[in-house]
Design an enzyme around this catalytic site. Structure first.
Site, PDB file in Angstrom:
ATOM      1  N   CYS A   5      -4.566 -10.147  -6.019  1.00 41.54           N
ATOM      2  CA  CYS A   5      -5.937 -10.394  -5.552  1.00 41.54           C
ATOM      3  C   CYS A   5      -6.196  -9.605  -4.268  1.00 41.54           C
ATOM      4  CB  CYS A   5      -6.177 -11.885  -5.330  1.00 41.54           C
ATOM      5  SG  CYS A   5      -6.503 -12.787  -6.861  1.00 41.54           S
ATOM      6  N   ASP A  28       2.814   0.997 -10.326  1.00 38.65           N
ATOM      7  CA  ASP A  28       3.816   0.002  -9.922  1.00 38.65           C
ATOM      8  C   ASP A  28       4.604   0.561  -8.738  1.00 38.65           C
ATOM      9  OD1 ASP A  28       5.311  -2.575 -11.575  1.00 38.65           O
ATOM     10  OD2 ASP A  28       6.408  -1.593  -9.950  1.00 38.65           O
ATOM     11  N   GLY A  90      10.472 -13.383 -16.949  1.00 39.68           N
ATOM     12  CA  GLY A  90      10.589 -12.223 -16.066  1.00 39.68           C
ATOM     13  C   GLY A  90       9.354 -11.954 -15.220  1.00 39.68           C
ATOM     14  N   HIS A  95      -0.108 -13.497 -11.405  1.00 40.42           N
ATOM     15  CA  HIS A  95      -1.489 -13.051 -11.662  1.00 40.42           C
ATOM     16  C   HIS A  95      -1.328 -12.105 -12.855  1.00 40.42           C
ATOM     17  CE1 HIS A  95      -5.584 -11.424 -10.012  1.00 40.42           C
ATOM     18  NE2 HIS A  95      -5.361 -10.863 -11.209  1.00 40.42           N
ATOM     19  N   HIS A  97      -0.850  -9.447 -15.497  1.00 38.49           N
ATOM     20  CA  HIS A  97      -0.831  -7.979 -15.433  1.00 38.49           C
ATOM     21  C   HIS A  97      -0.113  -7.457 -16.669  1.00 38.49           C
ATOM     22  CE1 HIS A  97       2.615  -9.647 -13.273  1.00 38.49           C
ATOM     23  NE2 HIS A  97       3.329  -8.626 -13.741  1.00 38.49           N
ATOM     24  N   HIS A  99       2.031  -4.370 -18.088  1.00 38.73           N
ATOM     25  CA  HIS A  99       2.790  -3.174 -17.724  1.00 38.73           C
ATOM     26  C   HIS A  99       2.505  -2.084 -18.754  1.00 38.73           C
ATOM     27  CE1 HIS A  99       5.694  -5.101 -14.815  1.00 38.73           C
ATOM     28  NE2 HIS A  99       5.361  -6.179 -15.517  1.00 38.73           N
TER      29      HIS A  99
HETATM   30  P1  5GP Z   1       6.385  -8.913 -13.220  1.00 39.35           P
HETATM   31  O1  5GP Z   1       7.868  -9.015 -13.066  1.00 39.35           O
HETATM   32  O2  5GP Z   1       5.652 -10.015 -12.485  1.00 39.35           O
HETATM   33  O3  5GP Z   1       5.936  -8.781 -14.658  1.00 39.35           O
HETATM   34  O4  5GP Z   1       5.973  -7.540 -12.563  1.00 39.35           O
HETATM   35  C1  5GP Z   1       5.474  -7.418 -11.274  1.00 39.35           C
HETATM   36  C2  5GP Z   1       5.460  -5.941 -10.955  1.00 39.35           C
HETATM   37  O5  5GP Z   1       4.652  -5.760  -9.811  1.00 39.35           O
HETATM   38  C3  5GP Z   1       6.841  -5.380 -10.632  1.00 39.35           C
HETATM   39  O6  5GP Z   1       7.128  -4.305 -11.535  1.00 39.35           O
HETATM   40  C4  5GP Z   1       6.712  -4.898  -9.170  1.00 39.35           C
HETATM   41  O7  5GP Z   1       7.388  -3.690  -8.937  1.00 39.35           O
HETATM   42  C5  5GP Z   1       5.210  -4.764  -9.005  1.00 39.35           C
HETATM   43  N1  5GP Z   1       4.733  -5.047  -7.652  1.00 39.35           N
HETATM   44  C6  5GP Z   1       5.043  -6.141  -6.898  1.00 39.35           C
HETATM   45  N2  5GP Z   1       4.394  -6.082  -5.720  1.00 39.35           N
HETATM   46  C7  5GP Z   1       3.658  -4.944  -5.737  1.00 39.35           C
HETATM   47  C8  5GP Z   1       2.775  -4.345  -4.784  1.00 39.35           C
HETATM   48  O8  5GP Z   1       2.523  -4.852  -3.678  1.00 39.35           O
HETATM   49  N3  5GP Z   1       2.191  -3.167  -5.146  1.00 39.35           N
HETATM   50  C9  5GP Z   1       2.431  -2.584  -6.352  1.00 39.35           C
HETATM   51  N4  5GP Z   1       1.805  -1.427  -6.590  1.00 39.35           N
HETATM   52  N5  5GP Z   1       3.257  -3.115  -7.274  1.00 39.35           N
HETATM   53  C10 5GP Z   1       3.863  -4.287  -6.957  1.00 39.35           C
HETATM   54 ZN    ZN Z   2      -4.500 -13.228  -7.954  1.00 35.24          ZN
END
Ligand code: 5GP
Ligand code: ZN
Length: 103
Positions: A5, A28, A90, A95, A97, A99
């Site tokens: 957010c 990422d 994982g 929030h 997202h 990939h």
């Molecule tokens: P999840 O494990 O929640 O599916 O993936 C979260 C992803 O967000 C991870 O691949 C991580 O590298 C990325 N990420 C976490 N914090 C940030 C951030 O502040 N900026 C960006 N650009 N990516 C982030």
């Molecule tokens: Zn959010």
């Protein structure tokens, strides 16, 4: 406010590659593939399992449409679209997202 957010509101910087009224996409910060983008709805919804039938029926379809365009734009020859759902699935950022990991 959650970290995504804050990126959406501009409070935290990100390498943005797309924005429309429904979602944004940015690189990422720890890429796990040569192309690694996150496609994020602007509405704060914690995870895919929180999507409401009737209210969010078109959201994931929109994210996929954007992903297909971005994959082409980034020159990906092949790619994976992935949602991690819940801590055990994982998911670290609560929030939604998607990939986009491309090669
Ligand atoms: P999840 O494990 O929640 O599916 O993936 C979260 C992803 O967000 C991870 O691949 C991580 O590298 C990325 N990420 C976490 N914090 C940030 C951030 O502040 N900026 C960006 N650009 N990516 C982030
Ligand atoms: Zn959010």
């Amino acid at each position: 406010m959650c970290i995504f957010c804050k990126i959406i509101s501009g409070e935290i910087p990100a390498s943005k590659v797309h924005e429309d009224e429904i979602c944004i996409a940015f690189k990422d910060i720890h890429p796990k593939a040569p192309i690694h983008l996150l496609i994020v709805p602007k509405e704060h919804i914690a995870m895919i399992s929180d999507l409401q039938e009737g209210k969010h029926d078109h959201l994931v379809g929109h994210l996929v449409n954007v992903a297909n365009k971005l994959a082409k734009q980034e020159g990906a020859e092949g790619y994976r679209l992935q949602f991690n759902v819940g801590e055990k699935g994982g998911q670290e950022v609560m929030h939604i997202h998607m990939h986009l990991m491309g090669w």
